[in-house]
Enzyme design. Structure first.
Site, mmCIF file in Angstrom:
data_model
loop_
_atom_site.group_PDB
_atom_site.id
_atom_site.type_symbol
_atom_site.label_atom_id
_atom_site.label_comp_id
_atom_site.label_asym_id
_atom_site.label_seq_id
_atom_site.Cartn_x
_atom_site.Cartn_y
_atom_site.Cartn_z
ATOM 1 N N MET A 30 -0.170 -8.129 2.858
ATOM 2 C CA MET A 30 -0.225 -9.588 2.745
ATOM 3 C C MET A 30 0.485 -10.215 3.944
ATOM 4 O O MET A 30 0.939 -11.360 3.891
ATOM 5 C CB MET A 30 0.414 -10.045 1.440
ATOM 6 C CG MET A 30 -0.354 -9.520 0.214
ATOM 7 S SD MET A 30 -0.248 -10.584 -1.219
ATOM 8 C CE MET A 30 1.500 -10.581 -1.513
ATOM 9 N N LEU A 33 4.658 -8.743 8.393
ATOM 10 C CA LEU A 33 4.860 -7.290 8.432
ATOM 11 C C LEU A 33 6.279 -6.906 8.867
ATOM 12 O O LEU A 33 6.857 -7.550 9.733
ATOM 13 C CB LEU A 33 3.836 -6.662 9.383
ATOM 14 C CG LEU A 33 2.368 -6.991 9.079
ATOM 15 C CD1 LEU A 33 1.456 -6.325 10.106
ATOM 16 C CD2 LEU A 33 1.989 -6.556 7.663
ATOM 17 N N HIS A 37 5.754 -1.764 6.462
ATOM 18 C CA HIS A 37 4.322 -1.783 6.788
ATOM 19 C C HIS A 37 4.072 -0.929 8.030
ATOM 20 O O HIS A 37 3.062 -0.226 8.122
ATOM 21 C CB HIS A 37 3.859 -3.216 7.095
ATOM 22 C CG HIS A 37 3.993 -4.170 5.949
ATOM 23 N ND1 HIS A 37 4.885 -5.211 5.963
ATOM 24 C CD2 HIS A 37 3.332 -4.249 4.769
ATOM 25 C CE1 HIS A 37 4.781 -5.903 4.834
ATOM 26 N NE2 HIS A 37 3.853 -5.343 4.092
ATOM 27 N N GLN A 61 -3.390 -12.874 -7.012
ATOM 28 C CA GLN A 61 -2.382 -11.999 -7.611
ATOM 29 C C GLN A 61 -1.060 -12.728 -7.840
ATOM 30 O O GLN A 61 -0.074 -12.119 -8.236
ATOM 31 C CB GLN A 61 -2.186 -10.726 -6.780
ATOM 32 C CG GLN A 61 -1.495 -10.897 -5.433
ATOM 33 C CD GLN A 61 -1.482 -9.601 -4.627
ATOM 34 O OE1 GLN A 61 -2.501 -9.143 -4.136
ATOM 35 N NE2 GLN A 61 -0.320 -8.986 -4.499
ATOM 36 N N GLY A 146 2.673 1.441 0.053
ATOM 37 C CA GLY A 146 4.092 1.800 -0.027
ATOM 38 C C GLY A 146 4.483 2.194 -1.446
ATOM 39 O O GLY A 146 3.979 1.634 -2.420
ATOM 40 N N GLN A 152 1.962 -0.522 -8.658
ATOM 41 C CA GLN A 152 0.721 -0.840 -7.935
ATOM 42 C C GLN A 152 0.042 0.439 -7.443
ATOM 43 O O GLN A 152 -1.172 0.622 -7.592
ATOM 44 C CB GLN A 152 1.062 -1.753 -6.748
ATOM 45 C CG GLN A 152 -0.066 -1.946 -5.759
ATOM 46 C CD GLN A 152 0.271 -2.986 -4.704
ATOM 47 O OE1 GLN A 152 0.244 -4.165 -4.979
ATOM 48 N NE2 GLN A 152 0.583 -2.557 -3.487
ATOM 49 N N SER A 184 11.272 -5.634 2.398
ATOM 50 C CA SER A 184 10.314 -6.449 1.662
ATOM 51 C C SER A 184 10.158 -7.770 2.400
ATOM 52 O O SER A 184 11.140 -8.304 2.938
ATOM 53 C CB SER A 184 10.851 -6.732 0.252
ATOM 54 O OG SER A 184 10.176 -7.832 -0.318
#
Ligand code: PAF
Length: 279
Positions: A30, A33, A37, A61, A146, A152, A184
């Site tokens: 999303m 980065l 990532h 989401q 990840g 997920q 994050s």
């Protein structure tokens, strides 16, 4: 590195790659980065001929009271990072390119009930829908996710198996800051005091891992980790669960691969972290 904003542009490039017998690696993101990532992109680069990074803040989401509008975005910085890591294509569609309302959704309720799923209703339906679309658009041979988003990852693996997607799903280790905080995009919401307070998550994770290794029981483990977190006045536990790594059902005893996962609010920011343990 190329940039594509439409499905058609990606499809054309993918068609050429496939005609030349090239393998395709997909890194769904999303955006905004960070090094976490980066580790996925590096792995995708090592294992594939053509690497696609999708950079799309997926509106479906997010729940109605969540941070869709404020979710951090920096497409220029994302492009620079992707280019420096050797990605071939960054796919950056507008929401209207991905969704024409009403649209079909993909839902896998079984694994979505607990952990983040119970706290964020509809979240994993949104994730499964966009990831299915990205798999179909990219025709990826391998896709990289990840392990920080452990639920997920488990859900996507199950979806791929159940719906026979022809893609190998690869989970990559959590990348942490030097002081332990899991990387994050949402860490950017934390002010200085909250950033310090957020270390209670990784402290609990490291202590929990050590305790499982030494044979600690589930309820003792949960109270040990909860104590470490609640010692921090800015922290509020959303959930802290000990579940089976595959089916994500709560465990009363630890004798199989186990996932210890948690979500904790630091001020208004909800952070997740986890570890898994295999015997
Ligand atoms: O993990 C994320 O960043 C997102 O949930 C994903 C997989 C890119 C889907 O939007």
């Amino acid at each position: 590195m190329k940039t594509a904003k439409t499905v058609e542009e990606v499809r054309n490039l993918v068609k050429h790659c496939k005609a030349e017998g090239k393998s395709i690696g997909l890194v769904p993101t999303m955006g905004f980065l960070h090094k976490g990532h980066g580790s996925l992109i590096k792995k995708a680069r090592e294992e594939n001929d053509f690497v696609i990074v999708s950079d799309f803040v997926n509106p479906i989401q997010f729940g109605p009271n969540e941070d869709l509008e404020s979710y951090p975005r920096d497409f220029d910085a994302d492009c620079k990072l992707c280019e420096s890591l050797g990605a071939d294509l960054i796919f950056h569609p507008e929401p209207s390119e991905m969704y024409q309302n009403p649209h079909t959704t993909v839902d896998i309720s079984l694994l979505s009930d607990g952990l983040c799923g119970s706290k964020r209703p509809g979240h994993f339906k949104g994730v499964c829908t966009v990831v299915s679309k990205l798999f179909n658009i990219s025709k990826a041979d391998r896709a990289y996710f990840g392990q920080k988003d452990a639920q997920q990852l488990a859900i996507i693996k199950k979806m791929v198996k159940d719906l026979n997607f022809d893609v190998e799903v690869i989970g990559c280790p959590i990348v942490r800051e030097e002081d332990g905080l899991a990387m994050s995009s949402r860490n950017t919401y934390l002010n200085e005091a909250e950033r310090k307070a957020a270390l209670c998550l990784s402290k609990a994770i490291f202590a929990g891992k050590d305790a499982i290794h030494k044979g600690m029981k589930v309820c003792e483990l949960q109270s040990l980790m909860s104590r470490i977190i609640t010692c921090e006045p800015m922290a509020k536990i959303d959930y802290l669960s000990v579940v089976d790594l595959e089916n994500l059902q709560p465990l009363e005893e630890i004798h199989e691969p186990v996932l210890v996962a948690m979500a904790v609010y630091i001020g208004k920011t909800r952070l997740i972290d986890n570890f898994f343990y295999e015997f």
